[in-house]
Design an enzyme around this catalytic site. Structure first.
Site, PDB file in Angstrom:
ATOM      1  N   GLU A  21     -15.048 -49.820  28.148  1.00  0.00           N
ATOM      2  CA  GLU A  21     -16.311 -49.715  29.046  1.00  0.00           C
ATOM      3  C   GLU A  21     -16.608 -51.353  29.790  1.00  0.00           C
ATOM      4  OE1 GLU A  21     -15.997 -48.608  25.972  1.00  0.00           O
ATOM      5  OE2 GLU A  21     -17.548 -47.306  25.407  1.00  0.00           O
ATOM      6  N   LYS A  44     -26.179 -53.686   5.551  1.00  0.00           N
ATOM      7  CA  LYS A  44     -27.343 -54.353   5.966  1.00  0.00           C
ATOM      8  C   LYS A  44     -28.127 -54.295   4.282  1.00  0.00           C
ATOM      9  CE  LYS A  44     -27.859 -52.839  10.459  1.00  0.00           C
ATOM     10  NZ  LYS A  44     -27.323 -51.403  10.863  1.00  0.00           N
TER      11      LYS A  44
HETATM   12  P1  ADP Z   1     -12.221 -46.930  20.997  1.00  0.00           P
HETATM   13  O1  ADP Z   1     -11.184 -47.582  20.081  1.00  0.00           O
HETATM   14  O2  ADP Z   1     -13.576 -47.039  20.321  1.00  0.00           O
HETATM   15  O3  ADP Z   1     -11.675 -45.764  21.690  1.00  0.00           O
HETATM   16  P2  ADP Z   1     -11.597 -48.974  23.022  1.00  0.00           P
HETATM   17  O4  ADP Z   1     -10.242 -48.721  22.768  1.00  0.00           O
HETATM   18  O5  ADP Z   1     -12.353 -49.371  24.192  1.00  0.00           O
HETATM   19  O6  ADP Z   1     -12.423 -47.818  22.248  1.00  0.00           O
HETATM   20  O7  ADP Z   1     -11.907 -50.280  21.845  1.00  0.00           O
HETATM   21  C1  ADP Z   1     -12.734 -50.864  21.940  1.00  0.00           C
HETATM   22  C2  ADP Z   1     -12.907 -51.633  20.674  1.00  0.00           C
HETATM   23  O8  ADP Z   1     -11.779 -52.361  20.110  1.00  0.00           O
HETATM   24  C3  ADP Z   1     -14.119 -52.778  20.703  1.00  0.00           C
HETATM   25  O9  ADP Z   1     -15.433 -52.283  20.864  1.00  0.00           O
HETATM   26  C4  ADP Z   1     -13.629 -53.533  19.388  1.00  0.00           C
HETATM   27  O10 ADP Z   1     -14.551 -53.075  18.045  1.00  0.00           O
HETATM   28  C5  ADP Z   1     -12.088 -53.432  19.346  1.00  0.00           C
HETATM   29  N1  ADP Z   1     -11.655 -54.690  19.743  1.00  0.00           N
HETATM   30  C6  ADP Z   1     -11.057 -54.799  20.987  1.00  0.00           C
HETATM   31  N2  ADP Z   1     -10.443 -56.109  20.994  1.00  0.00           N
HETATM   32  C7  ADP Z   1     -10.412 -56.593  19.672  1.00  0.00           C
HETATM   33  C8  ADP Z   1     -10.173 -57.785  18.859  1.00  0.00           C
HETATM   34  N3  ADP Z   1      -9.447 -58.584  19.752  1.00  0.00           N
HETATM   35  N4  ADP Z   1     -10.551 -57.927  17.816  1.00  0.00           N
HETATM   36  C9  ADP Z   1     -11.258 -57.141  17.041  1.00  0.00           C
HETATM   37  N5  ADP Z   1     -11.626 -56.024  17.605  1.00  0.00           N
HETATM   38  C10 ADP Z   1     -11.309 -55.679  18.881  1.00  0.00           C
END
Ligand code: ADP
Length: 546
Positions: free
Chosen positions: A333, A442
């Site tokens: 996104e 939480k």
């Molecule tokens: P999904 O895995 O939900 O299909 P994305 O590939 O767009 O979606 O992943 C995005 C998510 O990956 C972020 O919202 C976050 O939770 C995680 N993410 C991305 N980069 C990092 C990072 N450097 N460290 C920790 N989490 C990360």
């Protein structure tokens, strides 16, 4: 009345990126391993030339503005050409993740109403099945030559990519249209519910490419040689097809082979200076280097994101291989650039240990992204590196909603997008992820970071996988419990695991129980399905108390 400036109003179009690269860096190489194995050499001028032939061919097939063209393909030169040939005529490039479950792929292709499906030969059996279930798809394009079409292929309207290109006049001129027109589409896998489509625009893509090329972000130069190991279907290959033509850098694509041996060979042969991939790929590469004694002589830096980079990984590359690790955070996104772990002047001047710790965080905000962190009380948290809250983002390359309104209105009344991540901001302006909104625990209204608990538990030598989830508690609403999978052949005791957390977390963060399982539920993209675990164990504390 606004007094308008008197500057030209040229639309920001994706075709302008490849035209720039062809004109200014035309002979700069684009090198790709083909699906068959041999390495293919081309250039930005060639990508533009062939991309424009594809554009002409798609038009001839009746593809118009806004029509979706899906790809099921690896990181090859032909797939790269689609990024320009499809979007360049105002059609929408829909990069589909072939690793998803078959039902998910069918759902996505139907949801997107794809009209053309472009694919690598190995996906032919899958595409033949899809064809019967996805009536909107009118044409199928095999990324190969005519002679490669198997004699027993059953698809109607099946074209060979190379034949389509050869049949064109080569006189195509990239058209101008509204820069807000949709350009590409990427579905997020999502751990719950159906996949949702993120629909990029020409304007968002060009601004993102400029944003990624601003000083202090990727820092790419025309002299760089960059390997994009992130699959082209994953947040559109971390936007490398758009970022690199602007930089004028050489582009190296690993084809379908993202395993260490093939990538190490390409890095050495093509003298790669920078590379992009998720931590798993870099961890596997480290193992391969240790095993074979091979090196990454030319590699100067790696950009790592997708999940958190561990200190061990960062240190191994820097200290054993002389490769700088740059941590970044983003999501489908956010196009995907969100934050970048490069130093500001203040951070560069810190003593080594403090600087190292600082640069392991997910990073600071580049121009083009705005971010706020909101606590459980709805107020923005203090930027002290301690208080954490839900992260919201805003900017010209951040999604405002999902394709066809899926998921409803996602922005808050002030236009902020909820990332679903939880984090802190420190006095230097660096963000650190501590959790996902749905995973944070939480307890009595206070938040406990599941990621911190998992990282500590995973450090136990007998623990292979750890997940911290919330379980219902009559007094505190939720309390953390740890679910662990032992290393094969080992057993772990509750006290043993909790012992590794002792003294490293606040007392009230200590999990109420440890559950040992043989395996954890996983998503198609290899992330732990925490929602399932939470459901299974929600009553665990009440049940074990009675
Ligand atoms: P999904 O895995 O939900 O299909 P994305 O590939 O767009 O979606 O992943 C995005 C998510 O990956 C972020 O919202 C976050 O939770 C995680 N993410 C991305 N980069 C990092 C990072 N450097 N460290 C920790 N989490 C990360």
């Amino acid at each position: 009345m606004t007094l308008h400036g008197l500057m030209q109003d040229e639309p920001l179009l994706i075709s302008s990126l490849i035209r720039h690269a062809a004109e200014q860096h035309g002979d700069r190489e684009v090198v790709a391993r083909t699906c068959e194995g041999p390495v293919h050499h081309s250039s930005w001028a060639e990508v533009e030339r062939r991309g424009s032939r594809l554009a002409e061919a798609l038009r001839a097939l009746g593809v118009g503005e806004g029509d979706r063209v899906a790809t099921l393909a690896w990181n090859t030169h032909r797939h790269l050409e689609c990024f320009y040939g499809v979007s360049g005529i105002g059609a929408v490039l829909h990069t589909v993740n072939p690793r998803l479950f078959e039902e998910q792929i069918e759902y996505i292709v139907r949801h997107a109403e794809d009209r053309v499906l472009v694919f690598d030969l190995e996906f032919l059996p899958l595409v033949e099945k899809l064809a019967t279930k996805c009536p909107d798809v009118q044409h199928f394009v095999l990324l190969a030559e005519g002679k490669d079409i198997p004699a027993d292929a059953t698809l109607a309207n099946l074209h060979a990519y190379e034949d389509l290109l050869t049949a064109q006049t080569g006189q195509f001129v990239w058209p101008d249209f509204d820069e807000r027109a949709a350009s590409s589409l990427c579905y997020t896998s999502g751990t719950t519910g159906n996949p949702k489509g993120v629909l990029y625009s020409h304007r968002s893509t060009v601004l993102h490419a400029l944003g990624a090329n601003q000083p202090g972000v990727f820092g790419l130069k025309p002299t760089d040689c960059v390997m994009g190991m992130a699959p082209l279907y994953h947040a559109n290959g971390w936007a490398m097809p758009y970022v690199l033509p602007l930089a004028g850098a050489k582009y190296v694509l690993p084809g379908s082979q993202i395993e260490p041996a093939a990538c190490q060979e390409l890095i050495e042969d093509e003298r790669v200076t920078a590379a992009f991939a998720v931590p798993t790929v870099w961890t596997m590469m480290l193992g391969y280097l240790a095993q074979t004694g091979k090196k990454l002589e030319t590699l100067e830096r790696t950009f790592i994101g997708g999940t958190a980079v561990s200190q061990a990984l960062r240190d191994a590359y820097r200290d054993d291989h002389g490769v700088e690790v740059v941590h970044l955070w983003g999501m489908t996104e956010t196009s995907p650039l969100g934050t970048i772990g490069t130093p500001t002047a203040r951070v560069a001047e810190l003593p080594k240990e403090a600087r190292d710790e600082q640069l392991l965080k997910q990073g600071r905000i580049p121009f083009g992204v705005k971010m706020k962190i909101v606590g459980g009380d709805g107020e923005e948290v203090k930027r002290d590196g301690e208080d954490f809250g839900a992260m919201w983002v805003k900017g010209p390359w951040i999604a405002s909603g999902y394709f066809k309104g899926e998921g409803g209105d996602v922005l808050d009344p002030d236009g902020w997008f909820p990332t679903g991540d939880v984090g802190t901001f420190d006095e230097f302006g660096y963000m650190k992820i501590t959790d996902r909104t749905k995973d944070v625990i939480k307890s009595g209204g206070e938040w406990i970071s599941s990621i911190d608990l998992e990282n500590l538990a995973s450090a136990h030598p007998k623990v292979q996988l750890a997940a911290a989830v919330a379980a219902y508690h009559p007094k505190w609403d939720e309390r953390p419990i740890l679910v662990v999978v032992p290393v094969p052949g080992e057993t772990v005791a509750k006290e043993d695991v909790l012992g590794t957390l002792e003294g490293k977390i606040a007392k009230w963060w200590m999990p109420d129980d440890v559950v040992v399982l043989d395996e954890l539920p996983m998503t198609a993209t290899g992330k732990i399905r925490k929602a399932t675990l939470r459901e299974q164990l929600w009553n665990h504390l009440v049940e074990s108390a009675s």
